[in-house]
Design an enzyme around this catalytic site. Structure first.
Site, short mmCIF file in Angstrom:
data_model
loop_
_atom_site.label_atom_id
_atom_site.label_comp_id
_atom_site.label_asym_id
_atom_site.label_seq_id
_atom_site.Cartn_x
_atom_site.Cartn_y
_atom_site.Cartn_z
N GLU A 1 0.45 -1.56 0.15
CA GLU A 1 0.25 0.07 0.02
C GLU A 1 0.82 1.30 0.22
O GLU A 1 0.91 2.52 0.49
CB GLU A 1 -0.78 -0.01 1.20
CG GLU A 1 -2.42 -1.10 1.60
CD GLU A 1 -2.64 -1.12 2.60
OE1 GLU A 1 -2.41 -0.68 3.87
OE2 GLU A 1 -4.06 -1.84 2.48
N GLU B 1 -12.27 -2.93 12.62
CA GLU B 1 -12.52 -2.19 12.12
C GLU B 1 -13.60 -2.06 10.53
O GLU B 1 -13.87 -1.09 9.89
CB GLU B 1 -10.78 -2.02 10.12
CG GLU B 1 -10.63 -1.40 9.41
CD GLU B 1 -9.18 -1.83 8.56
OE1 GLU B 1 -8.73 -2.39 9.34
OE2 GLU B 1 -9.48 -0.87 7.63
N ASP C 1 -8.89 -8.55 3.64
CA ASP C 1 -7.75 -7.62 4.70
C ASP C 1 -9.11 -7.82 6.12
O ASP C 1 -10.32 -7.06 5.97
CB ASP C 1 -8.19 -6.30 4.40
CG ASP C 1 -8.03 -5.23 5.36
OD1 ASP C 1 -6.95 -5.97 6.60
OD2 ASP C 1 -7.66 -4.13 4.61
#
Ligand SMILES: *[C@@H]1O[C@H](CO)[C@@H](O)[C@H](O)[C@H]1NC(C)=O
Ligand SMILES: *[C@@H]1O[C@H](CO)[C@@H](O)[C@H](O)[C@H]1NC(C)=O
Ligand SMILES: *[C@@H]1O[C@H](CO)[C@@H](O)[C@H](O)[C@H]1NC(C)=O
Ligand SMILES: *[C@@H]1O[C@H](CO)[C@@H](O)[C@H](O)[C@H]1NC(C)=O
Ligand SMILES: *[C@@H]1O[C@H](CO)[C@@H](O)[C@H](O)[C@H]1NC(C)=O
Ligand SMILES: *[C@@H]1O[C@H](CO)[C@@H](O)[C@H](O)[C@H]1NC(C)=O
Ligand SMILES: *[C@@H]1O[C@H](CO)[C@@H](O)[C@H](O)[C@H]1NC(C)=O
Ligand SMILES: *[C@@H]1O[C@H](CO)[C@@H](O)[C@H](O)[C@H]1NC(C)=O
Ligand SMILES: *[C@@H]1O[C@H](CO)[C@@H](O)[C@H](O)[C@H]1NC(C)=O
Ligand SMILES: *[C@@H]1O[C@H](CO)[C@@H](O)[C@H](O)[C@H]1NC(C)=O
Ligand SMILES: *[C@@H]1O[C@H](CO)[C@@H](O)[C@H](O)[C@H]1NC(C)=O
Ligand SMILES: *[C@@H]1O[C@H](CO)[C@@H](O)[C@H](O)[C@H]1NC(C)=O
Length: 837
Positions: free
Chosen positions: A296, A403, A375
């Site tokens: 990323e 998250e 993820d």
């Protein structure tokens, strides 16, 4: 009667206001009738202030004082009978001549021997002794007075926590306030919370915390901050918790003024050797490094055409002389520019990058692997990388910070999700090989292994923002010690310690928590379709179209007729072939792929029949309705506990459950509307798109309000909301009600954006039936990532109960804009008893 009343008061006497900061270590007095012979004194075999054994003695004193109101003295020598003796095995031998321990203790393990008032708590090391003291206190606090005699050892040496705290004090994916470690680029001077955190962690047998974000800032390791993190390590030490740090791979350039950060460059090697020495000079028991590289956009060895093993070994060699380890994240992937390429797949990345390097990592490197290949989604298959590194140490990475799972504003008890991964049999070489045995090192005879959980506690008294979310942290520690422990029993222990022994409380919280992940999966994304939230913005509310046509590769490939990622070898991305043959064969074939991962592995028509007999699309509809319905029940279940727990925590949790109930309907409607729209296939049960109890705001008579087309369309009922004409005006929406006269719950769906606190009033025939301020985002009451738009994150619903309505009544809503928030409204629902709409 008198007696009963007395009992009642004694029982509820502990219902004093509590803010959650003590979490499960409250040491609340036991209800009447619980008593046991207690030790007459405490003997802690090390009285040095930094010693975990000394801490154990103090903790025993504090706990017994709290639970039984008895003040025991602490000695460091004395008569063993009728005492609680705590120390290491060797300290005990020195003091009393011989060791009573009958079983083998491994590093951090302990022996607990309770015979009435004589208690032996002996650790293999000091940390183990402290764990044992907490275990004894946990039994006492739960009114469990059994005599026991046993040894227990951890299944793995690495039981870590990752904290994504930034140097400026913010926390990446933190939902409980700012950092307890950092502010304004430095370590904070008051480390009280860090000390309290270490206490909580040692009670759940966590042995290290990496305190800074994986997207590390090189300033963390400048000379001043090394001294600062040294103070954190000092605070952690008496609790047996070690400190670790995340590193920025490019630090040799940014901090060291070198022209390169090539891992094979002698200057770079010397730089890291020097940094490591500086760290160990200040923190002799430093645990190790965590590295996120080439991912990323972060710098890494691949920038210099070096391998990831070259990158990991750079740090491994620097830290080896000091006994430290390197956790190297497997979360390495490149963005995939083209969804048009049917064979492109981000899920393939970890195995593609790491499998060829198996055997090339130094012995003190552990590759830290997220549980699934993408993820932290609501459901994923086990990462196939666990089956592909036979000569490399591995650890699993879990996320306590929710998250993608509701950001602590939705109740989601995570261990049942984790168990789907840990209890998965990868069938490496056609042999039983559960993920839980791979990560401990047992399966492939590796020297190191374990787990790391991303937790992200903050300054909020509740630590995670939500009282109930703390069960996930508690459970993580207990599972990391023994992955075969029962998730539900852990939850019940936690509940008793956190809220008391009342059976109704324990049963209710158990029921809610055990249903919570299945419910969340039902309304957020099912059949292996990932969490259908907005991956480009907040990772919170629904926005399924953001998953496709972006380079992030969390694709669903939903079109008008079909959906799902074809990950077969025969026709798709080949991902299923990354598993060992038996598992690969299972996932390759649609007939042997479980329904709950169907769309992860296969691209099918919406009309594809599941094993349940339903079509894919009808399952979507049904699951979303059932999940949201379950979330409504959490409110009444929680309300049944009023008076059985303290008001402060009762109200905090109620607030969140009410929010979740409303937001689960936002989720439900958004997802079913989206797929109904794209597929054109109606809901067999006639619910989708039919809302007989709703009054769309845009259908009301508007003055000072105007219609607003919401994006994404599915985030608003009928895709249209209303907003005030300017952000300084008042708007009024009215409607003559044509509902059968009766008593209704009146729900209003609105949008709570950040940057303004609009106020609202609801009238029926000019009688005000409710008012509120759209401020939950601005005052940080919920802690989720906020939104500045009218969308699935800001969509919120408030309900006023038991409102009498007569046919012909005039409903009026007055909205006062504030800041940038134009008092946005979506709809009003008038709900007869038992109806959810
Ligand atoms: C007591 O604790 C101190 C501080 O942790 C440690 O240095 C010392 O070795 C311990 N003493 C014994 C006898 O274990
Ligand atoms: C009490 O604790 C012991 C040791 O952890 C355990 O084996 C036992 O099941 C517990 N008893 C009850 C009633 O929970
Ligand atoms: C690193 O931290 C410093 C000090 O807090 C800050 O000024 C800088 O913006 C940070 N850099 C990054 C890339 O976050
Ligand atoms: C790097 O350069 C800066 C500014 O030129 C200087 O302040 C600093 O001391 C240098 N650091 C090292 C490690 O040489
Ligand atoms: C890495 O390899 C590529 C392709 O072989 C080459 O174009 C590039 O210059 C190399 N980069 C470095 C830093 O050596
Ligand atoms: C095979 O792949 C193509 C794309 O290359 C796709 O259009 C087609 O639907 C797939 N066939 C099956 C049976 O999944
Ligand atoms: C392992 O299982 C696969 C799939 O069932 C089979 O094809 C293969 O022959 C087996 N290998 C061995 C060594 O038994
Ligand atoms: C899927 O739907 C398309 C379009 O309706 C149809 O042509 C195709 O045959 C269907 N495929 C399967 C496997 O049912
Ligand atoms: C989830 O949805 C499934 C399928 O509709 C249903 O069987 C199950 O009861 C639901 N569970 C919860 C907790 O909502
Ligand atoms: C009111 O509702 C009744 C039936 O529920 C319907 O027949 C009638 O047309 C409605 N009147 C208005 C003004 O909408
Ligand atoms: C903690 O969170 C609660 C509820 O989310 C909020 O009301 C409170 O202001 C927060 N407290 C702190 C100290 O951040
Ligand atoms: C209206 O919003 C703008 C920004 O869009 C802001 O600058 C202004 O202060 C707001 N007006 C009021 C009255 O809050």
């Amino acid at each position: 009667m008198m007696l009963k009343l007395l009992h009642y008061f004694l029982f509820t006497g502990l219902v004093a206001a509590e803010n959650g900061r003590q979490a499960w270590l409250r040491y609340a007095p036991l209800p009447q009738g619980h008593s046991t012979p207690l030790p007459l004194s405490i003997i802690a075999l090390n009285s040095s202030t930094n010693s975990p054994v000394n801490t154990a003695g103090e903790e025993l004193q504090k706990g017994i004082q709290g639970i039984f109101g008895k003040q025991l003295s602490i000695f460091n020598t004395g008569k063993e009978t009728s005492s609680a003796v705590v120390g290491t095995v060797s300290q005990f031998q020195k003091a009393f001549g011989s060791s009573p321990v009958k079983d083998k203790l491994e590093e951090d393990g302990f022996w607990l021997n309770i015979k009435g008032s004589t208690v032996q708590i002996l650790g293999q090391n000091e940390r183990g002794a402290l764990y044992g003291a907490f275990e004894y206190l946990s039994m006492l606090a739960q009114g469990n007075f059994s005599n026991v005699e046993y040894a227990t050892n951890p299944v793995a040496p690495v039981r870590w926590i990752n904290s994504w705290d930034n140097m400026d004090g913010s926390i990446t994916r933190g939902f409980g306030g700012n950092s307890i470690f950092f502010a304004d680029g430095h370590v904070v001077s008051d480390l009280t919370r860090a000390s309290e955190y270490a206490r909580l962690l040692s009670s759940i047998r966590i042995n290290a915390v990496v305190v800074n974000d994986v997207n590390a800032n090189f300033t963390t390791i400048n000379p001043e901050n090394i001294q600062g993190v040294g103070r954190i390590a000092d605070i952690f030490r008496p609790y047996g918790v070690q400190l670790g740090l995340s590193l920025d791979f490019a630090s040799p350039m940014e901090l060291g003024n070198l022209s390169t950060y090539d891992p094979l460059d002698p200057g770079v090697i010397a730089f890291w050797d020097d940094i490591t020495k500086q760290i160990y000079d200040r923190i002799p028991d430093f645990a190790g490094y965590l590295v996120k590289a080439d991912s990323e956009g972060t710098p890494g060895p691949m920038v210099y055409n070096r391998t990831l093993a070259d990158g990991a070994n750079l740090f491994a060699k620097a830290i080896k002389p000091f006994g430290g380890i390197v956790m190297y994240r497997a979360f390495v992937y490149n963005q995939l520019p083209d969804e048009g390429d049917w064979k492109a797949d981000r899920a393939n990345a970890a195995v593609d990058f790491f499998q060829p390097l198996d055997g090339q990592f130094d012995d003190n490197v552990i590759v830290q692997i997220k549980y699934g290949p993408i993820d932290f989604q609501v459901r994923e298959p086990a990462s196939p990388l666990f089956a592909n590194l036979l000569e490399t140490n591995t650890a699993i990475e879990l996320q306590v910070a929710q998250e993608y799972l509701g950001q602590q504003c939705h109740l989601v008890y995570l261990p049942p999700l984790w168990r789907t991964i840990l209890d998965f049999d990868l069938r490496v070489q056609n042999q039983s090989s559960f993920v839980r045995n791979v990560i401990t090192g047992e399966q492939f005879k590796r020297p190191l292994g374990g787990s790391a959980a991303v937790v992200n506690v903050g300054l909020n008294d509740t630590w995670l923002g939500s009282h109930l979310a703390m069960s996930n942290l508690y459970a993580y520690g207990h599972l990391a010690w023994d992955w075969t422990s029962d998730s539900e029993e852990i939850l019940q222990d936690w509940t008793r310690l956190t809220f008391g022994l009342d059976k109704t409380v324990v049963d209710t919280i158990t029921q809610m928590s055990m249903a919570s992940w299945p419910a969340y999966e039902n309304y957020s994304g099912n059949l292996g379709e990932q969490t259908l939230n907005d991956i480009l913005y907040t990772h919170f509310g629904p926005n399924p179209q953001t998953l496709d046509n972006t380079p992030w590769g969390q694709w669903t490939r939903a079109d008008h007729t079909s959906i799902g990622m074809d990950r077969t070898v025969s026709n798709g991305t080949g991902f299923s072939g990354q598993y060992p043959p038996e598992v690969a064969a299972m996932y390759e074939n649609i007939e042997t792929t479980r329904d709950d991962l169907l769309l992860w592995f296969h691209h099918v028509n919406y009309t594809q029949k599941l094993k349940s007999g339903k079509t894919v699309i009808q399952h979507f509809y049904d699951a979303h309705y059932e999940g949201a319905e379950t979330a409504q029940k959490f409110v009444t279940m929680w309300q049944s506990l009023k008076g059985k727990i303290d008001d402060e925590r009762y109200e905090d949790v109620l607030f969140r459950q009410v929010f979740q109930a409303g937001h689960s309907i936002v989720w439900r409607d958004a997802i079913v509307n989206f797929y109904n729209n794209i597929s054109g296939i109606p809901d067999d049960a006639g619910r989708v798109g039919h809302h007989p109890f709703r009054i769309e705001a845009e259908s009301m008579e508007l003055s000072g309000y105007q219609p607003y087309v919401v994006s994404p369309f599915e985030a608003a009922s009928n895709s249209i909301a209303i907003v005030t004409s300017t952000n300084s005006t008042i708007g009024t929406a009215t409607k003559v009600l044509n509902f059968t006269s009766g008593v209704y719950d009146l729900a209003v769906s609105y949008f709570d954006m950040y940057g303004g606190n609009s106020s609202y009033q609801v009238f029926v025939n000019n009688r005000m039936v409710g008012e509120w301020v759209g401020n939950i985002v601005d005052i940080g009451k919920l802690g989720h990532t906020p939104s500045i738009h009218l969308d699935g994150h800001s969509a919120t619903r408030i309900t006023f109960h038991q409102v009498p309505i007569n046919k012909g009544d005039m409903l009026k809503i007055v909205g006062q804009a504030n800041g940038v928030e134009p008092a946005p409204l979506d709809y009003v629902a008038l709900l007869p008893a038992g109806v959810i709409d």
